[in-house]
Design a protein around this motif. Sequence first.
Motif, PDB file in Angstrom:
ATOM      1  N   VAL A 171       0.878  -1.235   0.073  1.00 40.44           N
ATOM      2  CA  VAL A 171      -0.077   0.214   0.032  1.00 40.44           C
ATOM      3  C   VAL A 171       1.056   1.191   0.075  1.00 40.44           C
ATOM      4  O   VAL A 171       0.564   2.321  -0.597  1.00 40.44           O
ATOM      5  CB  VAL A 171      -1.007  -0.131   1.267  1.00 40.44           C
ATOM      6  N   VAL A 172       2.007   1.047   0.755  1.00 38.23           N
ATOM      7  CA  VAL A 172       2.937   2.307   0.927  1.00 38.23           C
ATOM      8  C   VAL A 172       4.291   1.848   1.020  1.00 38.23           C
ATOM      9  O   VAL A 172       4.465   0.827   1.531  1.00 38.23           O
ATOM     10  CB  VAL A 172       2.680   3.144   2.211  1.00 38.23           C
ATOM     11  N   LYS A 173       5.193   2.715   0.514  1.00 41.08           N
ATOM     12  CA  LYS A 173       6.797   2.077   0.393  1.00 41.08           C
ATOM     13  C   LYS A 173       7.270   3.397   0.731  1.00 41.08           C
ATOM     14  O   LYS A 173       7.366   4.278  -0.117  1.00 41.08           O
ATOM     15  CB  LYS A 173       7.010   1.540  -0.666  1.00 41.08           C
ATOM     16  N   PHE A 174       8.311   3.383   1.726  1.00 39.55           N
ATOM     17  CA  PHE A 174       9.107   4.514   2.182  1.00 39.55           C
ATOM     18  C   PHE A 174      10.348   3.943   2.250  1.00 39.55           C
ATOM     19  O   PHE A 174      10.836   3.049   3.027  1.00 39.55           O
ATOM     20  CB  PHE A 174       8.336   5.186   3.416  1.00 39.55           C
ATOM     21  N   GLY A 175      11.244   4.981   1.799  1.00 34.14           N
ATOM     22  CA  GLY A 175      12.850   4.351   1.963  1.00 34.14           C
ATOM     23  C   GLY A 175      13.686   5.259   2.962  1.00 34.14           C
ATOM     24  O   GLY A 175      13.656   6.479   2.939  1.00 34.14           O
ATOM     25  N   HIS A 176      14.233   4.638   4.029  1.00 34.45           N
ATOM     26  CA  HIS A 176      15.153   5.249   5.016  1.00 34.45           C
ATOM     27  C   HIS A 176      16.494   5.307   4.038  1.00 34.45           C
ATOM     28  O   HIS A 176      16.580   4.758   3.165  1.00 34.45           O
ATOM     29  CB  HIS A 176      15.113   4.232   6.287  1.00 34.45           C
ATOM     30  N   LYS A 177      17.438   5.941   5.043  1.00 31.59           N
ATOM     31  CA  LYS A 177      18.841   6.260   4.626  1.00 31.59           C
ATOM     32  C   LYS A 177      19.687   4.914   4.699  1.00 31.59           C
ATOM     33  O   LYS A 177      20.767   4.595   3.960  1.00 31.59           O
ATOM     34  CB  LYS A 177      19.599   7.327   5.209  1.00 31.59           C
ATOM     35  N   ASN A 184      20.351   6.034  12.941  1.00 34.55           N
ATOM     36  CA  ASN A 184      19.745   6.653  14.109  1.00 34.55           C
ATOM     37  C   ASN A 184      18.663   7.601  13.823  1.00 34.55           C
ATOM     38  O   ASN A 184      18.306   8.437  14.599  1.00 34.55           O
ATOM     39  CB  ASN A 184      21.009   7.441  15.037  1.00 34.55           C
ATOM     40  N   CYS A 185      17.922   7.541  12.861  1.00 37.30           N
ATOM     41  CA  CYS A 185      16.772   8.047  12.240  1.00 37.30           C
ATOM     42  C   CYS A 185      15.497   7.511  12.687  1.00 37.30           C
ATOM     43  O   CYS A 185      15.004   6.131  12.431  1.00 37.30           O
ATOM     44  CB  CYS A 185      16.675   8.620  10.830  1.00 37.30           C
ATOM     45  N   ILE A 186      14.325   8.214  13.108  1.00 34.98           N
ATOM     46  CA  ILE A 186      13.274   7.662  13.401  1.00 34.98           C
ATOM     47  C   ILE A 186      12.129   8.447  12.658  1.00 34.98           C
ATOM     48  O   ILE A 186      12.298   9.591  12.895  1.00 34.98           O
ATOM     49  CB  ILE A 186      12.772   7.772  15.115  1.00 34.98           C
ATOM     50  N   HIS A 187      11.340   7.935  11.916  1.00 29.32           N
ATOM     51  CA  HIS A 187      10.254   8.691  11.213  1.00 29.32           C
ATOM     52  C   HIS A 187       9.038   7.883  11.776  1.00 29.32           C
ATOM     53  O   HIS A 187       8.800   6.922  12.134  1.00 29.32           O
ATOM     54  CB  HIS A 187      10.352   8.194   9.584  1.00 29.32           C
ATOM     55  N   LEU A 188       8.260   9.376  11.756  1.00 28.13           N
ATOM     56  CA  LEU A 188       6.464   9.117  12.145  1.00 28.13           C
ATOM     57  C   LEU A 188       5.649   8.900  10.909  1.00 28.13           C
ATOM     58  O   LEU A 188       5.942   9.644  10.139  1.00 28.13           O
ATOM     59  CB  LEU A 188       6.162  10.273  13.137  1.00 28.13           C
ATOM     60  N   TRP A 189       4.712   7.930  11.186  1.00 32.05           N
ATOM     61  CA  TRP A 189       3.856   7.814   9.939  1.00 32.05           C
ATOM     62  C   TRP A 189       2.616   7.905  10.376  1.00 32.05           C
ATOM     63  O   TRP A 189       2.032   7.518  11.406  1.00 32.05           O
ATOM     64  CB  TRP A 189       3.935   6.305   9.614  1.00 32.05           C
ATOM     65  N   SER A 247      -7.062   6.318   3.421  1.00 33.03           N
ATOM     66  CA  SER A 247      -6.371   4.811   3.589  1.00 33.03           C
ATOM     67  C   SER A 247      -4.891   4.714   3.041  1.00 33.03           C
ATOM     68  O   SER A 247      -4.566   3.653   2.546  1.00 33.03           O
ATOM     69  CB  SER A 247      -7.211   3.726   2.763  1.00 33.03           C
ATOM     70  N   THR A 248      -4.233   5.792   3.275  1.00 29.75           N
ATOM     71  CA  THR A 248      -2.845   5.649   2.884  1.00 29.75           C
ATOM     72  C   THR A 248      -1.999   6.365   4.181  1.00 29.75           C
ATOM     73  O   THR A 248      -2.768   6.577   5.256  1.00 29.75           O
ATOM     74  CB  THR A 248      -2.250   6.346   1.596  1.00 29.75           C
ATOM     75  N   TRP A 249      -0.701   6.528   3.948  1.00 27.61           N
ATOM     76  CA  TRP A 249      -0.131   7.069   5.144  1.00 27.61           C
ATOM     77  C   TRP A 249       0.995   8.562   4.585  1.00 27.61           C
ATOM     78  O   TRP A 249       1.491   8.402   3.632  1.00 27.61           O
ATOM     79  CB  TRP A 249       0.871   6.296   5.853  1.00 27.61           C
ATOM     80  N   ASN A 250       0.901   9.374   5.383  1.00 28.20           N
ATOM     81  CA  ASN A 250       1.951  10.423   5.325  1.00 28.20           C
ATOM     82  C   ASN A 250       3.115  10.149   6.199  1.00 28.20           C
ATOM     83  O   ASN A 250       2.913  10.012   7.467  1.00 28.20           O
ATOM     84  CB  ASN A 250       1.465  11.774   5.687  1.00 28.20           C
ATOM     85  N   VAL A 251       4.266  10.068   5.597  1.00 28.24           N
ATOM     86  CA  VAL A 251       5.580   9.891   6.493  1.00 28.24           C
ATOM     87  C   VAL A 251       6.234  11.103   6.612  1.00 28.24           C
ATOM     88  O   VAL A 251       6.622  11.888   5.570  1.00 28.24           O
ATOM     89  CB  VAL A 251       6.420   8.916   5.846  1.00 28.24           C
ATOM     90  N   ASP A 252       6.610  11.594   7.802  1.00 28.54           N
ATOM     91  CA  ASP A 252       7.275  12.892   8.222  1.00 28.54           C
ATOM     92  C   ASP A 252       8.672  12.658   7.566  1.00 28.54           C
ATOM     93  O   ASP A 252       9.674  11.837   8.326  1.00 28.54           O
ATOM     94  CB  ASP A 252       7.423  12.932   9.623  1.00 28.54           C
TER      95      ASP A 252
END
Length: 474
Positions: free
Chosen positions: A222-228, A251-256, A262-267
């Motif tokens: 449904v959603v795909k987000f890439g961290h570093k 060491n990074c934390i992301h809030l969804w 029915s989707t997500w916003n990633v900060d």
Amino acid sequence: MVRSLKNPKKAKRKNKGAKKGEGSSSNSAPEVAAKVWQPGVDKLEEGEELECDPTAYNSLHACNLGWPCLSFDILHDSLGLVRTEFPHTVYCVAGTQAEKASWNSIGIFKISNISGKRRDLVPNKVNADGSEMDGDSSDDSDEDDEEGGSGSGTPVLQLRKVFHEGCVNRIRAMTQNPHICASWADSGHVQIWDFSSHLNALAESETDASRGGSAVINQSPVVKFGHKDEGYAIDWSPLVPGRLISGDCKNCIHLWEPTSSSTWNVDATPFVGHTASVEDLQWSPAEPYVFASCSVDKKIAIWDTRLGKSPALSIKAHDADVNVISWNRLASCLLASGSDDGKFSTRDLRMLKDGDSDLGTYDYHKHPITSIEWSPHEASTLAVSSSDNQLTIWDFALERDEEEEAEFKAKTQEQVDAPANLPHQLMFVHQGQKDLKELHWHTQIPGMLISTAADGFNVLMPSNIESSLPANNA
């Protein structure tokens, strides 16, 4: 098919070739009282092997999905909020660690017809000579004991596989909507999936589906987000449906945050406070904006999303990497943590600011702690797994009572030479799995744990856990 497990758990020592009931291979030798074998302390003599004591469990079974699974989660189901009667059915989701990236998948599976029986901890029947005997011994066969249950047949595994790009470092299902799952890939991506069609198919089918006959299905997340970088830390909020946090090795934390569509916003702006890899995350069970994190920098941090991108509080928690944490959902002031040196601790969060929050640090395990989780049914009970291939269960409400111990030994006519140096809070030791990775309590079946390791899954119900429940499920 799920096979019943016969491995060294609550272990007895036995000489190879000895007849049942004999302490040695010599028929003329006197019978010697059994000795409790301590992992990491005792060594097996030549010709000796360990054998499982099946009466230590109300239920014990094992299965595997083919490739080892580093992480899994138990799905909340609609079969009943508190289930005590056998046979049981459970639903899980797990991610593989395959030899090649293209061979990986997420397994959505159902294990049904999990057999078992309640064991009496104290004898309740009397022999003809007036002595007491175990309540299970007169009406159960050896086969029933060895198979972990009586008369309910063999558990059945049904499995559906969804292709996953790369190994699954961790996977978690949303409590409020268990068909929604989030996976952490070693490619550096966090993905959210909708597995409702697979769960519906499993619920409607009673057909045994072996791993070899289950085709891998291609499905888009449904959603795909890439961290570093890749990571392991991820957790769904127990209070706000759809709210998610993910942490990586940079060491990074992301809030969804979920949206109305029915989707997500990633900060895109991360929470940063640790100086090394974020290993685990846990939302507060009582505060919707508060979460905890632990890190390779040996610290635990408490965050409030309303107060910016820095931790509200940070403490040095261990002398080594902090691998895992668990926030107690029945007593929200308690947080447990496990480190790379084998130690685990419990803390009272109300005392953090005073710098004296440590309620106890335990060094029973000598290898890295790989998983830790408070019981969802008993606020004082904690389960821990370690790279020493042991899963231990602890009850911190217990205090040693010598009179009670003597009375119990008299009733059971105990002949075992039990070690005197074991912590009195240690309730149970489960062995037999290789390279233990993760454990979870079943929130709807009191006393049931599931654990994953390099050689597959164990489903276990120790006989001395949740013993206060009514014995109407035998």
